[in-house]
Design an enzyme around this catalytic site. Structure first.
Site, PDB file in Angstrom:
ATOM      1  N   ASP A   1       2.412  20.368 -33.203  1.00  0.00           N
ATOM      2  CA  ASP A   1       3.231  18.592 -33.631  1.00  0.00           C
ATOM      3  C   ASP A   1       4.281  19.377 -33.624  1.00  0.00           C
ATOM      4  O   ASP A   1       5.143  17.893 -34.134  1.00  0.00           O
ATOM      5  CB  ASP A   1       3.045  19.368 -35.400  1.00  0.00           C
ATOM      6  CG  ASP A   1       4.042  20.549 -35.621  1.00  0.00           C
ATOM      7  OD1 ASP A   1       4.661  21.019 -34.764  1.00  0.00           O
ATOM      8  OD2 ASP A   1       4.270  21.041 -37.084  1.00  0.00           O
TER       9      ASP A   1
ATOM     10  N   ASP B   1       7.531  24.175 -31.241  1.00  0.00           N
ATOM     11  CA  ASP B   1       6.362  24.789 -30.027  1.00  0.00           C
ATOM     12  C   ASP B   1       6.601  23.714 -28.210  1.00  0.00           C
ATOM     13  O   ASP B   1       5.266  24.864 -27.586  1.00  0.00           O
ATOM     14  CB  ASP B   1       4.662  23.980 -30.785  1.00  0.00           C
ATOM     15  CG  ASP B   1       3.724  24.377 -32.000  1.00  0.00           C
ATOM     16  OD1 ASP B   1       4.487  25.377 -32.132  1.00  0.00           O
ATOM     17  OD2 ASP B   1       3.462  23.311 -32.473  1.00  0.00           O
TER      18      ASP B   1
ATOM     19  N   CYS C   1       3.768   1.875   2.652  1.00  0.00           N
ATOM     20  CA  CYS C   1       5.169   0.828   1.901  1.00  0.00           C
ATOM     21  C   CYS C   1       5.684   1.711   1.160  1.00  0.00           C
ATOM     22  O   CYS C   1       6.947   2.256   1.672  1.00  0.00           O
ATOM     23  CB  CYS C   1       4.066  -0.586   1.791  1.00  0.00           C
ATOM     24  SG  CYS C   1       3.686  -1.524   2.315  1.00  0.00           S
TER      25      CYS C   1
ATOM     26  N   ASP D   1      -2.612  23.944 -33.126  1.00  0.00           N
ATOM     27  CA  ASP D   1      -1.443  24.810 -34.372  1.00  0.00           C
ATOM     28  C   ASP D   1      -2.173  24.287 -35.040  1.00  0.00           C
ATOM     29  O   ASP D   1      -3.329  23.099 -35.669  1.00  0.00           O
ATOM     30  CB  ASP D   1      -0.376  24.236 -33.740  1.00  0.00           C
ATOM     31  CG  ASP D   1       0.191  24.175 -35.110  1.00  0.00           C
ATOM     32  OD1 ASP D   1       0.103  25.792 -35.568  1.00  0.00           O
ATOM     33  OD2 ASP D   1       1.915  24.122 -34.821  1.00  0.00           O
TER      34      ASP D   1
ATOM     35  N   CYS E   1       0.859  -1.133  -0.177  1.00  0.00           N
ATOM     36  CA  CYS E   1       0.474   0.181  -0.148  1.00  0.00           C
ATOM     37  C   CYS E   1       1.020   1.334   0.097  1.00  0.00           C
ATOM     38  O   CYS E   1       1.729   0.893   0.196  1.00  0.00           O
ATOM     39  CB  CYS E   1      -0.676  -0.509   1.100  1.00  0.00           C
ATOM     40  SG  CYS E   1      -0.038  -0.143   2.826  1.00  0.00           S
TER      41      CYS E   1
END
Length: 942
Positions: A776, A780, A25, A574, A22
């Site tokens: 693309d 960007d 841990c 874009d 869990c």
């Protein structure tokens, strides 16, 4: 440590950790490893069972880190240790070799004692090899860190050279050799855990059956055995007050408690040493209480019967409870690990795509040379690899001879075979069809597209969703809270049962006594609580969701991305390469000057230095117009002006020219007259000047992707506001917007890269939800980071940019590569996050519902939870959460054109945003943005 480049190196280590159940841990490991001097950051994945550590080698070793993890109660194994941030990381590699002298020295021809150290002379020989930058002893004996230039020498060359000198060299760690597929698959399949719990469960169930028969079934079916004091319900002849039943039960419980259940004790003790608690703590405590209470009851009966000649009553023992708890929990652990293994099946399938061996040419320059078979992890850059029909491709590369059709479906989500020929790119992990070919390895090991996808999926488990932080906090305080509630429960009921004149019937209608009954209720509180379900709720769903995405060509880089994606209300696209194909073609070139200038040769030379789609279109046009138009042109100086174009100085036939190609803004106003720009405005235009004289312009056109209009229509139907930004001219932008159905007042043209960021920021300021940008992945990066969610399209072997949060993989042979991936990402994100919330609901609901009942809220009505029933409920709660996550595997890609293209989970999740949007529009608060020209009427930048 100082590497061969003269700079301190930060290392990143990966360890396999087994035994985590869990989030408590993982928190314990992070806390303890993080305290070590020299450790920078620690990240632990519960689902992939991995711990990633950044550390300084001169302060702490990976072995010490491994020991620290084991001190927390878990089994740990070192997988990799790699230097970070080396200069020229693309060609400079570091590998750690373990080198021992072999039994036969090839160079001298005499036998030697196996295990001898490497001589100083031989060390110097290795260090002098061309391409070796440094060779330094590591911390362990006979171990060396070797840094080298991958373009000159490789791992296989080093191993062969050590062999030539008479040594056996094995790779300890490397930043290009990844963990073997077998090791990774074993971790993901939970094979060791499943085998461990399978045998533990089998033994525990046998013990449980015997205990249940002894304490429940036989007394219920044959009550006369007890009344008549028959074996095993008979008092022993050697100790008064001791019964054979309890001797047998004691033996079974002891074996079950301290042999089969030793795992829980070790884990509980390790966690308690560090001041934390896990589910193992609750299990160890509850079963120990039942075991010790039974022993106390037996001893108490023997003491009371001393001096009493009458046959004593059978003592109240709960050995069957402790035995059954371990059996139920072992069974639950087995089911849980099997289910958790299924959650990572998508990742396992990707890892299996890499073949373990491949065939290469011994002489890279001769196709007719000998073919040798090697391990895939010994591949080197520029190796020539032979691929026969049906073989898996082991690396990224370029075909140099032959052709075939290749199945890339598990990489791109496209099931159609892709035709490949000389010059085509091939991707590691794809499956060859009927053809036979040779290709040159360009990217190997962890540099391949497949390896990066696998790493992205693993990293997604380390980036927690914000909602998971709340669950982790609850899990961190869960164990001490439950222990306190158990103590309060015991004190409350032992007090009430003795003070009330009419205690509940559960205390009066049995022969066990008030103390026993109060103790049993308190034990049920500890047993029924389950922090595991909380810890597994988020990571299991994220693992399945990101795996489904990867199978369909969508990489989602973390749980936080999934959560943020569901807050998006505006999507900005874009244009070039995203809405359009990016395959631009020059429609015509319009000359403006009749001067005797080498126009096309200079233009082609200038544009050849750029990778922009417009530049490529111009180069193709010039090449088609004249086969040798670039002959004799020498570019002496060049400058790429981001967002505008290219300016360079050329030398042609002994004369120098200054050439400018690109945006109108690069030209001076004096260059233009009334006739310079009187053509249609729906083209992308690129102007050309030579020696400050406008000599002409190119009119360029791009085509819209086939399915974009349908996709945008559906997005608008889902109440997203759709925008488009481009550096292109207003006319060209409006024509594309009209074709795909984007409103004119949501179009931005003539935008520079920095201008895109400003637009996204303005939309964010004016938006209730988040803003996603879809580009693309070429120019960007800034806006992908600025937006709330950055989505990058990637084709072929050009894997996603680091800046993007979501990557849509495409096929380099298919120009439609597809915005369908955006729809998939939206649907998968919504469905996965919905499953996370349901998991947390059930995990919290289970505890909120069961704990009060276990505490005795229904005791006045005679209803309690027996510890054995509580144990079974606890075991199955975690299994239920994991199985709920696995329901994500039923996800099917939405069919564009359906009336309801996305899943019901999507509509459920987006419902509240629709309501908010409706109210805003009803009261006139819509934040529509008018068209802005940004003072750049025409342009090329996209």
């Amino acid at each position: 440590m100082v590497d061969g480049l003269g700079s301190t190196t930060l290392y990143k280590g990966t360890l396999a950790v087994q035994g985590m159940t869990c989030s408590a841990c993982t928190s314990a490991i992070i806390a303890q490893v993080g305290k070590l001097d020299g450790v920078g950051s620690v990240e632990v994945s519960l689902v992939t069972s991995e711990c990633h550590v950044e550390f300084q080698l001169e302060k702490v070793s990976l072995e010490l880190i491994r020991e620290t993890v084991e001190d927390c109660g878990f089994d740990a194994q070192v997988l990799t240790s790699t230097p970070m941030g080396s200069a020229d990381a693309d060609i400079v590699r570091t590998v750690t070799f373990k080198v021992l002298r072999s039994n036969y020295d090839v160079s001298s021809g005499f036998s030697a004692e196996s295990g001898d150290s490497v001589s100083m002379e031989d060390t110097e020989k290795v260090g002098k090899q061309d391409g070796i930058l440094s060779l330094e002893p590591a911390l362990e004996v006979n171990t060396f860190n070797i840094t080298y230039d991958e373009n000159k020498i490789g791992i296989r060359d080093l191993i062969y050279f050590f062999n030539y000198l008479g040594y056996d060299a094995t790779v300890e760690s490397s930043n290009i050799i990844s963990v073997s597929s077998a090791t990774q698959l074993a971790l993901l399949s939970k094979w060791d855990e499943i085998q461990f719990w399978k045998f533990t469960c089998l033994k525990a169930c046998v013990c449980a059956i015997v205990a249940m028969a002894l304490y429940m079934w036989i007394p219920m079916i044959f009550p006369n055995l007890i009344k008549n004091n028959h074996f095993p319900f008979k008092e022993t002849f050697f100790v008064h007050g001791l019964f054979y039943r309890d001797i047998i039960g004691w033996a079974i419980a002891t074996y079950s408690q301290f042999r089969l259940g030793i795992y829980f004790y070790k884990a509980a003790w390790s966690s308690m040493k560090h001041g934390s608690g896990t589910m193992d703590t609750l299990i160890a405590l509850s079963t120990s209480c039942a075991y010790l209470f039974s022993i106390f009851s037996i001893i108490h009966t023997m003491v009371l019967s001393r001096g009493n000649e009458e046959s004593p009553m059978l003592p109240n023992v709960v050995f069957d409870t402790s035995v059954m708890l371990i059996a139920f929990i072992s069974f639950g652990k087995l089911l849980e690990n099997k289910a958790k293994a299924q959650t990572s099946s998508s990742l396992s399938k990707l890892i299996q795509l890499t073949p373990s061996k491949c065939i290469i040419l011994q002489d890279k320059n001769n196709i007719q040379s000998s073919h040798i078979e090697i391990e895939t992890n010994l591949l080197q850059r520029n190796d020539i690899i032979e691929i026969k029909p049906g073989m898996k491709i082991p690396a990224d590369g370029i075909i140099i001879q032959g052709e075939s059709e290749i199945d890339e479906s598990l990489m791109t989500g496209e099931s159609i075979l892709v035709h490949k020929q000389k010059g085509s790119q091939v991707i590691a992990g794809s499956l060859n069809g009927p053809g036979h070919f040779y290709f040159k390895a360009i990217n190997i090991g962890d540099d391949t597209k497949l390896a990066q996808i696998i790493q992205t999926m693993k990293s997604a488990q380390l980036n927690k969703a914000p909602i998971q932080n709340n669950a982790d906090y609850l899990a961190s305080i869960f164990v001490p809270t439950i222990l306190c509630l158990s103590i309060i429960t015991f004190i409350t009921w032992i007090t009430l049962s003795n003070l009330l004149t009419k205690p509940p019937v559960i205390f009066t209608n049995n022969n066990n006594g008030k103390f026993y009954t109060s103790f049993q209720i308190a034990i049920s509180v500890i047993v029924v609580a389950c922090p595991c379900a909380l810890g597994l709720a988020t990571p299991t769903a994220i693992m399945v969701g990101t795996g489904i995405g990867a199978q369909h060509g969508v990489l989602i880089k973390g749980g936080d991305i999934l959560e943020r994606f569901n807050t998006i209300t505006k999507i900005v696209f874009d244009k070039t390469g995203t809405i359009t194909t990016g395959q631009m073609t020059v429609q015509r070139f319009i000359p403006y000057s009749n001067d005797d200038l080498p126009v096309l040769p200079c233009i082609m030379a200038a544009q050849s230095i750029s990778e922009h789609p417009v530049a490529k279109a111009i180069v193709n046009y010039c090449g088609e117009s004249s086969q040798d138009c670039d002959a004799g042109v020498i570019v002496t100086k060049s400058e790429i002006i981001i967002g505008k174009g290219v300016r360079c100085e050329c030398e042609y036939q002994g004369r120098n020219y200054t050439v400018t190609v690109g945006h109108k803004a690069l030209m001076t106003d004096s260059m233009f007259d009334s006739n310079s720009d009187n053509t249609s405005d729906d083209f992308t235009k690129s102007y050309v000047s030579i020696n400050d004289t406008l000599v002409g312009k190119f009119e360029i056109r791009d085509s819209v992707k086939e399915d974009v209009a349908d996709i945008i229509q559906y997005l608008q139907g889902l109440h997203y506001d759709i925008y488009m930004v481009t550096g292109d001219s207003h006319g060209a932008a409006m024509k594309v917007a009209q074709q795909v159905g984007i409103a004119a007042n949501n179009v931005y043209s003539g935008v520079t890269p920095s201008g895109k960021c400003e637009i996204v920021e303005s939309l964010q300021a004016d938006s209730v939800g988040g803003v996603a940008f879809v580009g693309d992945g070429i120019n960007d990066s800034p806006v992908l980071v600025t937006s709330d969610i950055g989505v990058a399209l990637s084709t072929g072997t050009d894997i996603a940019m680091e800046a993007a949060d979501i990557v849509v993989l495409g096929n380099d042979q298919d120009e439609r590569e597809s915005l369908k991936g955006l729809i998939y990402a939206l649907d998968i994100s919504a469905m996965t996050f919905s499953r996370v919330k349901w998991n947390l609901f059930w995990a919290l609901g289970y505890n909120i519902f069961m704990i009060p009942i276990a505490m005795g809220i229904l005791v006045p009505w005679g209803i309690t939870i027996h510890p054995m029933v509580a144990g079974l409920a606890m075991a199955l709660s975690s299994v239920f959460v994991v199985l709920n996550s696995l329901r994500l595997k039923s996800w099917k890609p939405p069919v564009i054109g359906d009336e309801h293209p996305l899943s019901s989970d999507y509509y459920h999740h987006k419902g509240t945003s629709w309501i908010r949007s409706g109210w805003r529009k009803l009261f006139g608060m819509s934040s529509e943005v008018v068209y802005q020209d940004l003072e750049l009427q025409e342009g090329l930048v996209d």
